[in-house]
Structure formats: structure tokens, C-alpha cells
Design an enzyme around this catalytic site. Structure first.
Site, mmCIF file in Angstrom:
data_model
loop_
_atom_site.group_PDB
_atom_site.id
_atom_site.type_symbol
_atom_site.label_atom_id
_atom_site.label_comp_id
_atom_site.label_asym_id
_atom_site.label_seq_id
_atom_site.Cartn_x
_atom_site.Cartn_y
_atom_site.Cartn_z
ATOM 1 N N CYS A 317 -19.356 -47.788 -18.760
ATOM 2 C CA CYS A 317 -20.022 -46.614 -18.178
ATOM 3 C C CYS A 317 -19.093 -45.417 -18.044
ATOM 4 O O CYS A 317 -17.985 -45.554 -17.535
ATOM 5 C CB CYS A 317 -20.493 -46.893 -16.754
ATOM 6 S SG CYS A 317 -21.655 -48.205 -16.609
ATOM 7 N N ARG A 413 -36.953 -42.490 -27.641
ATOM 8 C CA ARG A 413 -36.721 -42.702 -26.225
ATOM 9 C C ARG A 413 -35.849 -41.597 -25.640
ATOM 10 O O ARG A 413 -36.021 -41.180 -24.512
ATOM 11 C CB ARG A 413 -36.040 -44.061 -26.050
ATOM 12 C CG ARG A 413 -36.167 -44.617 -24.679
ATOM 13 C CD ARG A 413 -35.626 -46.031 -24.654
ATOM 14 N NE ARG A 413 -34.715 -46.126 -23.533
ATOM 15 C CZ ARG A 413 -33.638 -46.860 -23.541
ATOM 16 N NH1 ARG A 413 -33.286 -47.521 -24.614
ATOM 17 N NH2 ARG A 413 -32.891 -46.907 -22.474
HETATM 18 N N1 LIG Z 1 -26.015 -48.414 -14.300
HETATM 19 C C1 LIG Z 1 -25.412 -47.332 -14.700
HETATM 20 O O1 LIG Z 1 -24.455 -46.875 -14.108
HETATM 21 C C2 LIG Z 1 -25.868 -46.629 -15.914
HETATM 22 C C3 LIG Z 1 -26.663 -47.239 -16.828
HETATM 23 N N2 LIG Z 1 -27.019 -46.631 -17.992
HETATM 24 C C4 LIG Z 1 -27.830 -47.361 -18.941
HETATM 25 O O2 LIG Z 1 -27.990 -46.590 -20.111
HETATM 26 C C5 LIG Z 1 -29.341 -46.519 -20.495
HETATM 27 C C6 LIG Z 1 -29.842 -45.115 -20.396
HETATM 28 O O3 LIG Z 1 -29.893 -44.756 -19.046
HETATM 29 P P1 LIG Z 1 -30.520 -43.419 -18.561
HETATM 30 O O4 LIG Z 1 -29.913 -42.309 -19.337
HETATM 31 O O5 LIG Z 1 -30.459 -43.383 -17.108
HETATM 32 O O6 LIG Z 1 -32.037 -43.626 -19.049
HETATM 33 P P2 LIG Z 1 -33.362 -42.927 -18.571
HETATM 34 O O7 LIG Z 1 -34.378 -43.397 -19.535
HETATM 35 O O8 LIG Z 1 -33.614 -43.155 -17.141
HETATM 36 O O9 LIG Z 1 -33.071 -41.387 -18.746
HETATM 37 C C7 LIG Z 1 -32.750 -40.773 -19.969
HETATM 38 C C8 LIG Z 1 -33.224 -39.322 -19.950
HETATM 39 O O10 LIG Z 1 -34.622 -39.316 -20.118
HETATM 40 C C9 LIG Z 1 -35.260 -38.626 -19.068
HETATM 41 N N3 LIG Z 1 -36.473 -39.385 -18.698
HETATM 42 C C10 LIG Z 1 -36.508 -40.646 -18.184
HETATM 43 N N4 LIG Z 1 -37.786 -41.035 -17.997
HETATM 44 C C11 LIG Z 1 -38.561 -40.015 -18.406
HETATM 45 C C12 LIG Z 1 -39.978 -39.793 -18.467
HETATM 46 N N5 LIG Z 1 -40.827 -40.754 -18.025
HETATM 47 N N6 LIG Z 1 -40.433 -38.630 -18.970
HETATM 48 C C13 LIG Z 1 -39.571 -37.680 -19.381
HETATM 49 N N7 LIG Z 1 -38.222 -37.812 -19.334
HETATM 50 C C14 LIG Z 1 -37.722 -38.963 -18.859
HETATM 51 C C15 LIG Z 1 -34.268 -38.584 -17.904
HETATM 52 O O11 LIG Z 1 -34.474 -37.450 -17.138
HETATM 53 C C16 LIG Z 1 -32.942 -38.566 -18.652
HETATM 54 O O12 LIG Z 1 -32.570 -37.257 -18.972
HETATM 55 C C17 LIG Z 1 -30.066 -47.507 -19.606
HETATM 56 O O13 LIG Z 1 -30.091 -48.730 -20.260
HETATM 57 C C18 LIG Z 1 -29.210 -47.576 -18.363
HETATM 58 O O14 LIG Z 1 -29.310 -48.815 -17.711
HETATM 59 C C19 LIG Z 1 -26.652 -45.351 -18.232
HETATM 60 C C20 LIG Z 1 -25.872 -44.675 -17.362
HETATM 61 C C21 LIG Z 1 -25.403 -45.264 -16.129
HETATM 62 O O1 LIG Z 2 -22.921 -45.574 -17.428
HETATM 63 C C1 LIG Z 2 -23.395 -46.415 -18.191
HETATM 64 N N1 LIG Z 2 -23.514 -46.099 -19.463
HETATM 65 C C2 LIG Z 2 -24.037 -46.912 -20.376
HETATM 66 O O2 LIG Z 2 -24.117 -46.580 -21.557
HETATM 67 C C3 LIG Z 2 -24.466 -48.186 -19.915
HETATM 68 N N2 LIG Z 2 -25.036 -49.237 -20.544
HETATM 69 C C4 LIG Z 2 -25.217 -50.179 -19.562
HETATM 70 N N3 LIG Z 2 -24.757 -49.750 -18.394
HETATM 71 C C5 LIG Z 2 -24.721 -50.462 -17.127
HETATM 72 O O3 LIG Z 2 -23.571 -51.305 -17.103
HETATM 73 C C6 LIG Z 2 -23.952 -52.638 -16.744
HETATM 74 C C7 LIG Z 2 -22.982 -53.646 -17.323
HETATM 75 O O4 LIG Z 2 -21.701 -53.442 -16.796
HETATM 76 P P1 LIG Z 2 -20.496 -54.479 -17.034
HETATM 77 O O5 LIG Z 2 -20.128 -54.424 -18.479
HETATM 78 O O6 LIG Z 2 -19.405 -53.995 -16.173
HETATM 79 O O7 LIG Z 2 -21.006 -55.824 -16.640
HETATM 80 C C8 LIG Z 2 -25.366 -52.741 -17.267
HETATM 81 O O8 LIG Z 2 -26.092 -53.781 -16.677
HETATM 82 C C9 LIG Z 2 -25.930 -51.358 -16.965
HETATM 83 O O9 LIG Z 2 -26.362 -51.201 -15.645
HETATM 84 C C10 LIG Z 2 -24.302 -48.516 -18.582
HETATM 85 N N4 LIG Z 2 -23.778 -47.640 -17.723
HETATM 86 K K LIG Z 3 -17.103 -47.217 -15.303
#
Ligand SMILES: NC(=O)C1=CN([C@@H]2O[C@H](COP(=O)(O)OP(=O)(O)OC[C@H]3O[C@@H](n4cnc5c(N)ncnc54)[C@H](O)[C@@H]3O)[C@@H](O)[C@H]2O)C=CC1
Ligand SMILES: O=c1[nH]c(=O)c2[nH+]cn([C@@H]3O[C@H](COP(=O)(O)O)[C@@H](O)[C@H]3O)c2[nH]1
Ligand SMILES: [K+]
Length: 498
Positions: A317, A413
Site C-alpha cells: 500500500c 472499474r
Molecule cells: N486497505 C487499503 O489501505 C487500501 C486498499 N486498496 C485496494 O485497492 C483497490 C482499489 O481501492 P479503491 O481505490 O479504494 O477502490 P474504490 O473502488 O473504492 O475507488 C476507486 C475510485 O472510484 C471511485 N468510486 C468508487 N465507487 C464508485 C461509484 N459507485 N461510482 C462512482 N465512482 C466510484 C472512488 O471515488 C475512487 O476514486 C481495492 O481492492 C482496495 O481494497 C487501495 C488503497 C488502500
Molecule cells: O493501499 C493499498 N493499495 C493497494 O494497491 C492495495 N491492494 C490491496 N491493499 C490492501 O492491502 C491488504 C493486504 O496487505 P498485506 O500484504 O500487508 O497483507 C489487502 O487486503 C488490502 O486491504 C492495498 N492497499
Molecule cells: K504501507
């Protein structure tokens, strides 16, 4: 009580964002053996697991093999959705068709095809013959590599129907490992295909597989649904198109849904939860991700059945760096679970787990399960093949918010939107080969039990009671204390966990 250490309530209310490595627990009183520690838990309101482990919905972590292995271990895998609806549904269907801890590679041809070279067998010793040349029609015959090698060159040019073995010995796919191993031993079989009610092949088990399985730690209680099949979860986003995806996933039999977003406190997510609750009242919905009480409260109001906690803590991340939002994972887990617990909602500590100690910390700070990406991505069961980097055997592991994952067939997406400028929130990398999850997860769980024993917690519930009553004492480790807590002062060493 002695005035020693801090309660979690006091420690986490000082304005610092702590991660697992920052904190350390003070030991409690032991009056039970390690094996008496019971780690059975809840993933969500209505989903019970016998071990607190969940595989991340990521395309380098959870597809069929991982989902099957995690369920066989008593945990669960959440199937990713960075693919077409049909592909995700196939992964779920295939995983649910198993009662077996592993899935072999299966190769199919149609009766009119020829097998030109030995490489077509891949790693398998057997090719299956079906009318369509795919796994979706009943088994007509088999060709084993040793039989094929004995054919003359002209015979090899001919159709497989001319030399395939018809009516091979098969076993029902409802058989569990013990049943199949028993048949292989008593009938002295080298291998046996497992077939479903429609005579379609779903797995192949060899005598070598049985031997390999017997050398692994004994599996505990598998995660089974009311239908007697493995529990399998799936993730979706919050787009309109995700509703269609969900309809097919529900038909394929998913047991739980994760609504996937890095910032789950959004109108999109709330609308999606409402839709799912209305349309599929019997399906458990896990919302997230959240890291604050405020975010959690908004999703709890929508009656979510579980909360996924973590923002920017994952190994791949970059969210905290790119967006300046998130929270240290120990603080996030403690804060969210304090409010979730009041509503009986289990919390998944998602991301940042790199050893058994992190799992002990996550669970003792209020989580009911941990979700892992990097910890599982180097296993045999993760998608993809091993390659060599600087002499090390590795597998690719990437963030779902990395440019590479976002552009892989998921343009609609992310990139088909009005947002033309793509910003990555994750990276692409690789992780070391760890062998089978069927081996290293049981060892990890045993280590977690030892941690619980040291704390004086004989179950998940008792760990949470120690936390809430303030009996659990902890402290922040200084930089030097963290160095001291690791291996130090040696010229060289090898780290082996089991
Ligand atoms: N756990 C973590 O710290 C993080 C996880 N991730 C992972 O990366 C992937 C992408 O995450 P996100 O970018 O948060 O995905 P997301 O799908 O929530 O958001 C992506 C973009 O799409 C827009 N969006 C989302 N739903 C929408 C809707 N219904 N209509 C219009 N626009 C919409 C949001 O505003 C954002 O700009 C996921 O698999 C997530 O779990 C990403 C960043 C941090
Ligand atoms: O900031 C992020 N950018 C990404 O591209 C991304 N992809 C996954 N995830 C999140 O990280 C979790 C896995 O983390 P670990 O490798 O530490 O187990 C996962 O379970 C997610 O919650 C992301 N977070
Ligand atoms: K991190």
C-alpha cells in the site's frame, strides 16, 4: 492490580498512531496448556471459522486453490473481482465443488484431438477426454503419460479416441481426503479423478498427493456452510455493474460478501450495503475499509455484518504516502473494534501481518480475524507461477490499486470514468516462496496459541475480555526496545520458524 504497564484504553488515547511493532504486551498468568487455546471465531455475524485467518481479495492471492485450502484449514478466502463476472463466478463455483484441501491442474482434450508432445501433459501425468475438450462435460476417457509414451509415432498422430482408456476408475467429488486416501490405498491406485454428479472431473488425486498430505500437520475443522460445502467469500465494488456481478455470485453460492474499498465511509458504499441487505437478506455483508470510530459507526448504522479495518497498512500500500490518510494498524484495530464490539460486529484486521506475533496483537486488540495478502502470496496456492530473482524463488504480489492491477481488464472499474489521470495507491513486487499454506498456516496458528497462552487468554473471547477489562497491559516499544526484541548482535544467522 499492580500499577504496571498501560491498559489499551489509556495507551491508544495519547494522540499517537501505533502499529503492531510499536506495541508489546506484558505477559499474564498461565493455567492451561497451549493446545487448550481455542481460536475459533467469527468472520461476520453469521459466519463461524475455526481459525482466524482470511485470504485477501487480491488477484495475486485468492482464486480457487487458495479459497479451497483456506476453507480446508478452517479459515476462508475472499475471491477477488479484478476479472470478468464469468471468471469470478467460475472461481467460486470450482472452489465450492471441492471437499478437498487442494486442487490439481487439470488438462482436457476432445476425442477428435491429438496429443503431439509430452509437454501437453504439463505437470500432470494424465489428460482427460471430454466431448467439449473442457471441464464442462462428462468424462469420456483418460490418457496417462506413460501409456501415451508407449504409442508409436503414427499412433500419436491419431485421435485420442483411438487409444484413450474408457471407463476409468473415478470417485465422487463429495469424498473427503480420508475417503479418497483410503480408496487409493485399498485399490492400489496410482491416481483417481474426482467427479461431480454430472460426471465432470473436478479434481485429480495421486498416490504421491496422499503421501504429501500425510506428511503435513493434521487439518482441523474445515469451514463448511449449511450446504456441507466449503465456505467461500467474494469481493465486489460499489458500481452499478457490481450488482449484476453479485447476482451471479449469489447464484454460485457465495457465503459472504466483502464490499471492497480503501475508504468505506462513502455514499457509494452505504447505497451498496442498503441494496445488498434489501436484495439478499440472508447474505452476510462485510463493509470497509475503515480505521475510525466515525467511519465504523456509519456502516454499523447500515447493519453491516462485519467490518474490515486497515488503510495504508498493507505491505503493497502507498495510500498513506499518496493521500495522507490512514492510521497505524494497531490503533485502527483497537479503535474500530471498541465500537464494533458494542454492536456484536466482528472485525477483520486487514493488512500489515508479517508474522504470528502480529496476529496475536491484532486479535488481542479486538479483531476476530486477520486478513492477509503478502503472508499468503508466496504460497503454492496463490495464483501465478514461481520465478527466480537474484537466485531466490519468488512469486509476483501486487496491490489492487497498483497501475498494473488497475489496467488489467478492469479499465471499466477505474479508468473508464471521468477520472482520466490515474494515480496508483499500490505497488507491484514479489514475495519469497513459502511452500504450501496447508503447512505454514497450521504452524503459524500454533505460534498464535503460544502467544495467547503467554497472555493468559484461552480463547478469542477471553482475549477480548482481558482487553476490555484493562487486565491486558501493554507498552510502546522504543526504537532500541524494538531492536532488542529482534535478533541482534550476531555476525550471521538463519531464521527458521518451524
Ligand atoms: N486497505 C487499503 O489501505 C487500501 C486498499 N486498496 C485496494 O485497492 C483497490 C482499489 O481501492 P479503491 O481505490 O479504494 O477502490 P474504490 O473502488 O473504492 O475507488 C476507486 C475510485 O472510484 C471511485 N468510486 C468508487 N465507487 C464508485 C461509484 N459507485 N461510482 C462512482 N465512482 C466510484 C472512488 O471515488 C475512487 O476514486 C481495492 O481492492 C482496495 O481494497 C487501495 C488503497 C488502500
Ligand atoms: O493501499 C493499498 N493499495 C493497494 O494497491 C492495495 N491492494 C490491496 N491493499 C490492501 O492491502 C491488504 C493486504 O496487505 P498485506 O500484504 O500487508 O497483507 C489487502 O487486503 C488490502 O486491504 C492495498 N492497499
Ligand atoms: K504501507
Amino acid at each position: 492490580m499492580f500499577d504496571d504497564g498501560f491498559s489499551a484504553e489509556k495507551l491508544f488515547n495519547q494522540g499517537y498512531s501505533y502499529t503492531y511493532d510499536d506495541v508489546i504486551f506484558l505477559p499474564g498468568f498461565i493455567d492451561f496448556p497451549t493446545d487448550a487455546v481455542n481460536l475459533s471465531t467469527k468472520l461476520s455475524r453469521n459466519i463461524d471459522l475455526s481459525i482466524p485467518c482470511v485470504a485477501s481479495p487480491m488477484d495475486t492471492v485468492t482464486e480457487t486453490s487458495m479459497a479451497v485450502a483456506m476453507a480446508a484449514l478452517g479459515g476462508i478466502g475472499i475471491v477477488h473481482y479484478n476479472n470478468t463476472i464469468d471468471q469470478q463466478v467460475d472461481v467460486v463455483r470450482f472452489a465450492k465443488a471441492h471437499q478437498f484441501p487442494f486442487v490439481s491442474e487439470l488438462i482436457f482434450v476432445s476425442p477428435s484431438e491429438s496429443i503431439h508432445c509430452g509437454d501437453e501433459f504439463g505437470k500432470s501425468q494424465t489428460i482427460f477426454v471430454t466431448e467439449t475438450g473442457r471441464n464442462d462435460s462428462s468424462l469420456l476417457g483418460i490418457v496417462t503419460k506413460s501409456d501415451w509414451e508407449r504409442l508409436s509415432d503414427s499412433e500419436k498422430e491419431g485421435r485420442v479416441s483411438a487409444y484413450m482408456e474408457v471407463n476409468p476408475e473415478t470417485l465422487p467429488s463429495s469424498y473427503n481426503f480420508k475417503d479418497v486416501a483410503g480408496c487409493i490405498a485399498s485399490k492400489k491406485l496410482k491416481f483417481v479423478p474426482l467427479v461431480n454428479e454430472d460426471e465432470q472431473v473436478v479434481n485429480l488425486v495421486t498416490a504421491d498427493d496422499v503421501e504429501r498430505m500425510n506428511s503435513l500437520p493434521k487439518l482441523g475443522l474445515p469451514s463448511l456452510g449449511k450446504d456441507g460445502k466449503f465456505l467461500v467469500g467474494a469481493a465486489v465494488g460499489t458500481r452499478e455493474s457490481d450488482k449484476e456481478r453479485l447476482e451471479h455470485l449469489v447464484k454460485a453460492g457465495i457465503n459472504v460478501l466483502v464490499i471492497d474499498s480503501s475508504q468505506g465511509n462513502s455514499e457509494y458504499q452505504i447505497n451498496m450495503i442498503k441494496y445488498v441487505k434489501r436484495t439478499y437478506p440472508n447474505l452476510d455483508v462485510i463493509g470497509g475499509n475503515v480505521v475510525t470510530k466515525y467511519q465504523a459507526a456509519n456502516l454499523i448504522k447500515q447493519d453491516v455484518d462485519g467490518l474490515r479495518v486497515g488503510m495504508g497498512s498493507g505491505s503493497i500500500c502507498t495510500t498513506q504516502e499518496v493521500c495522507a490518510v490512514g492510521r497505524g494498524q494497531a490503533t485502527a484495530v483497537y479503535k474500530v473494534s471498541s465500537i464494533a464490539e458494542q454492536h456484536g460486529i466482528p472485525v477483520i484486521a486487514d493488512g500489515g501481518i508479517s508474522n504470528s506475533g502480529h496476529i496475536v496483537k491484532a486479535l488481542s486488540l479486538g479483531a476476530s480475524t486477520v486478513m492477509m495478502g503478502s503472508f499468503l502470496a508466496g504460497s503454492n496456492e496463490a495464483p501465478g507461477t514461481y520465478e527466480y530473482k537474484n537466485g531466490l524463488r519468488v512469486k509476483k504480489y501486487r496491490g489492487m490499486g497498483s497501475l498494473e492491477a488497475m489496467t488489467k481488464g478492469s479499465d471499466a472499474r477505474y479508468l473508464g470514468d471521468t477520472a482520466k489521470l490515474k494515480i496508483a495507491q499500490g505497488v507491484v513486487g514479489s514475495v519469497a516462496d513459502k511452500g504450501s499454506v496447508l503447512k505454514f498456516v497450521p504452524y503459524t496458528i500454533q505460534a498464535v496459541k503460544q502467544g495467547f497462552q503467554d497472555l493468559g487468554a484461552s480463547s478469542m473471547q477471553s482475549a477480548h475480555e482481558l482487553l476490555r477489562s484493562g487486565t491486558l497491559r501493554l507498552e510502546v516499544r522504543t526504537g532500541a526496545a524494538q531492536v532488542e526484541g529482534g535478533v541482534h548482535g550476531l555476525v550471521g544467522y538463519e531464521k527458521k520458524y518451524f
